[in-house]
Design a protein around this motif. Structure first.
Motif, PDB file in Angstrom:
ATOM      1  N   PRO A  71       0.739  -1.032  -0.171  1.00 27.40           N
ATOM      2  CA  PRO A  71       0.131   0.273  -0.018  1.00 27.40           C
ATOM      3  C   PRO A  71       0.739   1.238  -0.496  1.00 27.40           C
ATOM      4  O   PRO A  71       2.114   1.120  -0.096  1.00 27.40           O
ATOM      5  N   VAL A  72       0.038   2.344  -0.126  1.00 30.19           N
ATOM      6  CA  VAL A  72       0.710   3.888   0.038  1.00 30.19           C
ATOM      7  C   VAL A  72       0.644   4.742   1.077  1.00 30.19           C
ATOM      8  O   VAL A  72      -1.020   3.886   1.545  1.00 30.19           O
ATOM      9  N   GLY A  73       0.595   5.493   1.482  1.00 27.09           N
ATOM     10  CA  GLY A  73       0.380   7.128   2.438  1.00 27.09           C
ATOM     11  C   GLY A  73      -0.045   7.518   1.579  1.00 27.09           C
ATOM     12  O   GLY A  73       0.551   7.930  -0.121  1.00 27.09           O
ATOM     13  N   TYR A  74      -1.186   7.830   1.778  1.00 29.19           N
ATOM     14  CA  TYR A  74      -2.182   9.172   1.281  1.00 29.19           C
ATOM     15  C   TYR A  74      -2.351  10.238   1.841  1.00 29.19           C
ATOM     16  O   TYR A  74      -3.268  10.075   3.103  1.00 29.19           O
ATOM     17  N   ILE A  75      -2.029  11.236   1.347  1.00 31.21           N
ATOM     18  CA  ILE A  75      -2.699  13.097   2.351  1.00 31.21           C
ATOM     19  C   ILE A  75      -4.225  12.606   2.181  1.00 31.21           C
ATOM     20  O   ILE A  75      -4.896  12.889   0.516  1.00 31.21           O
TER      21      ILE A  75
END
Length: 147
Positions: free
Chosen positions: A76-80
């Protein structure tokens, strides 16, 4: 003076709502608040706030995990999810410090990429993202039709 960033506390609710309404002026609190509560309930999300010298809240960032994001190679990715700083303190390091807190949060979870988005006409956000080292990966116009 160093910008003070900290994790959201329940007492911050009125200010978080105020800032959310400033970020999304076309929505009412009644529309925004359920999504804000959902974000707080997620185990893979956090909210950070920026404090002025007097302790008042000057901005916030909502960060979470997503299984993927356009332009990213990992999962997964971090998301703002949302990011806002009051106009009176913009260009004072608050926005960058909020992003750094969100990025640190993502790094501690082992994410190797961070993603974000902004409305096509939000040139202030585009410039702020670029200054913080984010690269634009795509532009999109979305459509809908009521059936």
């Amino acid at each position: 003076m160093a910008v003070q960033i900290r994790a959201y506390r329940d007492a911050d609710w009125p200010e978080w709502v105020r800032l959310g309404l400033a970020l999304f002026p076309g929505y009412s609190a009644a529309v925004l608040e359920p999504g804000m509560r959902e974000h707080r309930a997620r185990s893979d999300a956090e909210v950070f706030v920026a404090e002025r010298e007097d302790g008042s809240i000057a901005g916030f960032v909502e960060v979470g995990a997503r299984p993927y994001a356009d332009g990213c190679d990992t999962s997964p990715v971090g998301y703002i999810e949302a990011w806002y700083v009051d106009p009176d303190v913009r260009r004072g390091g608050y926005g960058r410090a909020l992003l750094e807190a969100a990025e640190d949060w993502a790094r501690t979870r082992g994410y190797r990429e961070m993603a974000s988005d902004a409305q096509l006409n939000n040139e202030i956000s585009h410039a702020a993202h670029h200054r913080a080292g984010y690269a634009e990966v795509d532009r999109i116009v979305q459509f809908r039709k009521v059936l």
